[in-house]
Design a protein around this motif. Structure first.
Motif, short mmCIF file in Angstrom:
data_model
loop_
_atom_site.label_atom_id
_atom_site.label_comp_id
_atom_site.label_asym_id
_atom_site.label_seq_id
_atom_site.Cartn_x
_atom_site.Cartn_y
_atom_site.Cartn_z
N ASN A 19 -15.83 -50.17 -25.32
CA ASN A 19 -15.52 -51.33 -24.86
C ASN A 19 -15.03 -51.98 -26.06
N HIS A 20 -15.11 -52.03 -26.91
CA HIS A 20 -15.31 -52.34 -28.30
C HIS A 20 -14.00 -51.69 -29.24
N MET A 21 -12.82 -52.54 -30.55
CA MET A 21 -12.00 -51.90 -31.09
C MET A 21 -13.62 -51.90 -32.78
N TYR A 22 -12.74 -51.00 -33.49
CA TYR A 22 -13.55 -51.30 -34.47
C TYR A 22 -12.36 -50.72 -35.49
N ILE A 23 -12.77 -51.54 -37.23
CA ILE A 23 -11.65 -51.04 -37.99
C ILE A 23 -12.18 -50.42 -39.30
N PHE A 24 -11.58 -50.06 -40.25
CA PHE A 24 -12.68 -49.45 -40.77
C PHE A 24 -11.16 -49.24 -42.23
N GLY A 25 -12.06 -50.06 -43.14
CA GLY A 25 -10.40 -49.91 -44.38
C GLY A 25 -10.03 -50.62 -44.41
N GLY A 26 -9.01 -50.68 -45.11
CA GLY A 26 -7.59 -51.38 -45.33
C GLY A 26 -7.36 -51.79 -46.64
N CYS A 27 -6.19 -52.89 -47.26
CA CYS A 27 -6.20 -53.45 -48.34
C CYS A 27 -5.55 -55.11 -48.55
N ASN A 28 -6.94 -55.86 -48.88
CA ASN A 28 -6.25 -56.83 -49.29
C ASN A 28 -6.26 -57.17 -50.79
N ASP A 29 -5.76 -58.97 -50.83
CA ASP A 29 -5.80 -59.40 -52.25
C ASP A 29 -6.82 -58.59 -53.19
N ASN A 30 -7.93 -57.76 -52.94
CA ASN A 30 -8.24 -57.84 -53.76
C ASN A 30 -8.62 -56.22 -54.05
N GLY A 31 -7.57 -55.44 -53.07
CA GLY A 31 -7.59 -53.80 -53.27
C GLY A 31 -8.52 -53.38 -51.82
N GLN A 32 -8.43 -52.29 -51.95
CA GLN A 32 -8.68 -51.35 -50.81
C GLN A 32 -10.37 -51.88 -50.92
N THR A 33 -11.32 -51.12 -49.14
CA THR A 33 -12.28 -51.63 -48.93
C THR A 33 -12.21 -50.98 -48.60
N ASN A 34 -14.28 -50.84 -48.27
CA ASN A 34 -14.60 -50.17 -47.31
C ASN A 34 -15.61 -50.50 -46.12
N GLU A 35 -14.67 -51.70 -46.00
CA GLU A 35 -16.13 -52.17 -44.61
C GLU A 35 -15.50 -51.94 -43.15
N ILE A 36 -16.72 -52.55 -42.19
CA ILE A 36 -16.33 -51.52 -40.73
C ILE A 36 -16.85 -53.03 -40.18
N TYR A 37 -15.73 -53.77 -39.13
CA TYR A 37 -15.98 -54.58 -38.22
C TYR A 37 -15.94 -53.88 -36.80
N ARG A 38 -16.09 -54.99 -35.36
CA ARG A 38 -16.06 -54.59 -34.37
C ARG A 38 -16.22 -55.84 -33.71
N VAL A 39 -14.85 -55.54 -32.23
CA VAL A 39 -14.87 -56.87 -31.80
C VAL A 39 -15.29 -56.53 -29.66
N LYS A 40 -15.78 -57.01 -29.79
CA LYS A 40 -15.85 -56.34 -27.56
C LYS A 40 -14.69 -57.30 -27.27
N LEU A 41 -14.08 -56.46 -26.64
CA LEU A 41 -12.74 -56.82 -25.80
C LEU A 41 -13.10 -57.07 -24.41
N THR A 42 -14.21 -57.24 -23.87
CA THR A 42 -14.24 -57.03 -22.23
C THR A 42 -15.36 -58.42 -21.64
N ASP A 43 -15.66 -59.25 -22.88
CA ASP A 43 -16.86 -60.62 -22.85
C ASP A 43 -15.46 -61.90 -22.79
N ARG A 44 -14.35 -61.97 -23.06
CA ARG A 44 -13.24 -63.05 -23.66
C ARG A 44 -14.03 -63.46 -24.43
N GLN A 45 -15.63 -63.22 -25.64
CA GLN A 45 -15.67 -64.51 -26.05
C GLN A 45 -15.20 -63.90 -27.76
N TYR A 46 -14.51 -62.68 -27.62
CA TYR A 46 -13.73 -62.19 -29.21
C TYR A 46 -14.57 -62.43 -30.39
N ALA A 47 -15.82 -62.71 -30.36
CA ALA A 47 -16.34 -62.46 -31.58
C ALA A 47 -16.09 -60.91 -32.62
#
Length: 331
Positions: A19-47
């Motif tokens: 029930n979570h979406m996870y994202i890892f890595g990617g490139c932003n204005d400072n270059g590539q990253t190795n951070e990982i985030y998640r958000v719960k998709l079923t509680d309608r809070q989307y935090a």
């Protein structure tokens, strides 16, 4: 959305688990990253939550990587990014250099890393077998206990090979097709459509041409078969794809041109590929949904359906309503 909202990024790797979406890595204005985030998709809070690892070593910063989800863990493969010069071992073939500057080296890798959300831990398994060459912008899919990769880019080459990794034994195997194969590509998608088939769509060819071809690969017979479809005039690259209802493949977003040269072709329509005959219920549901808006009698009868069926038909009708935006849903 609230919480630890991720920065604007491209080339990040996303997946769905528990029930979570996870994202890892990617490139932003400072270059590539190795951070990982998640958000719960079923509680309608989307935090959003930025995950701080507790055990193991975090992979080096990277983008254009891919992943498999298996037994509650996320298994990442490959990508393009940077390492410290001191981390590069010339005897290690898991990293191909592209450029270097101020103690950093950029390049492609074929590393496998495991993230366990329950422990917030990272691990790097010892793989064996016929390891695929380092690459980025490849496509991944999971069938049973095997993770498949197809194509991708390293230096100026875009590949058309296909490999699989046994996610229990960590053994790599290269699959040599016995039929005609698609041309080499990057930024394409690979989607499981049954227990033994994978659907490849689009991508960027060796001559930097956006493509709209679709191919079905049978892992048992090791054969590729080109698929006829109605979206030949809708090339896509760097899009997303997933399995939908009744073995459909849903493609969303991406670009219809070579974004490194021309960046005007971002897309927001959904392309739905029918990969198997529909059951009678689906055929009836689609017929009602497509025709209800133009037929007063049919539209008035929809609310008289049993509640569960009524909800399903109304949801389906929403996909067929004309859109006021430039890009409408295509089904």
């Amino acid at each position: 959305m609230t919480g630890d909202i991720p920065p604007l990024m491209s080339g990040t790797c996303g997946c769905h688990l528990n029930n979570h979406m996870y994202i890892f890595g990617g490139c932003n204005d400072n270059g590539q990253t190795n951070e990982i985030y998640r958000v719960k998709l079923t509680d309608r809070q989307y935090a959003w939550t930025k995950i701080v690892h507790r055990f193991g070593s975090v992979p080096s910063p990277r983008d254009k990587l891919s992943c498999w989800v298996y037994k509650g863990r996320i298994i990442y493969f490959g990508g393009y990014g940077h390492k410290l010069l001191a981390e590069i071992d010339s005897r290690n073939r898991s990293f191909i250099e592209d450029d270097s500057s101020e103690g950093f080296v950029w390049g492609w890798n074929n590393e496998v890393h495991i993230f366990d959300p329950t422990q917030s831990s990272w691990a790097q398994p010892q793989t064996r077998g016929c390891t695929p060459a380092p690459r980025a912008a490849q496509a991944c899919a999971t069938l049973g206990n095997r993770g498949y990769i197809c194509g991708g880019r390293v230096k100026e080459t875009r590949k058309n090979d296909i490999h699989c990794l046994d996610l229990d034994t960590w053994t790599w195997s290269e699959i040599v097709p016995v039929s005609n194969v698609p041309v080499g590509r990057s930024w394409h998608s690979l989607t499981a459509t049954s227990d033994s088939t994978l659907f490849l769509f689009g991508g960027l060819s060796m001559d930097c041409k956006p493509m709209s071809d679709g191919w079905l690969f049978d892992v048992d017979t090791k054969t590729w078969k080109e698929v006829a479809h109605q979206f030949k005039n809708k090339p896509r690259l760097w899009h997303t794809a997933c399995q939908g209802r009744d073995s459909d493949v849903v493609v969303f977003g991406g670009s219809c041109d070579y974004i490194l040269l021309v960046d005007t072709g971002h897309c927001n329509d959904a392309l739905v590929f029918q990969m198997a005959p529909y059951p009678l219920f689906r055929i009836c549901e689609d017929y009602i949904a497509k025709n209800a808006s133009n037929c007063d009698v049919l539209r008035k009868q929809v609310p008289l359906l049993p509640p569960k069926l009524c909800t399903a038909v109304k949801r389906r009708m929403s996909f067929y309503r004309p859109s006021k935006k430039k890009h409408s849903h295509v089904l």
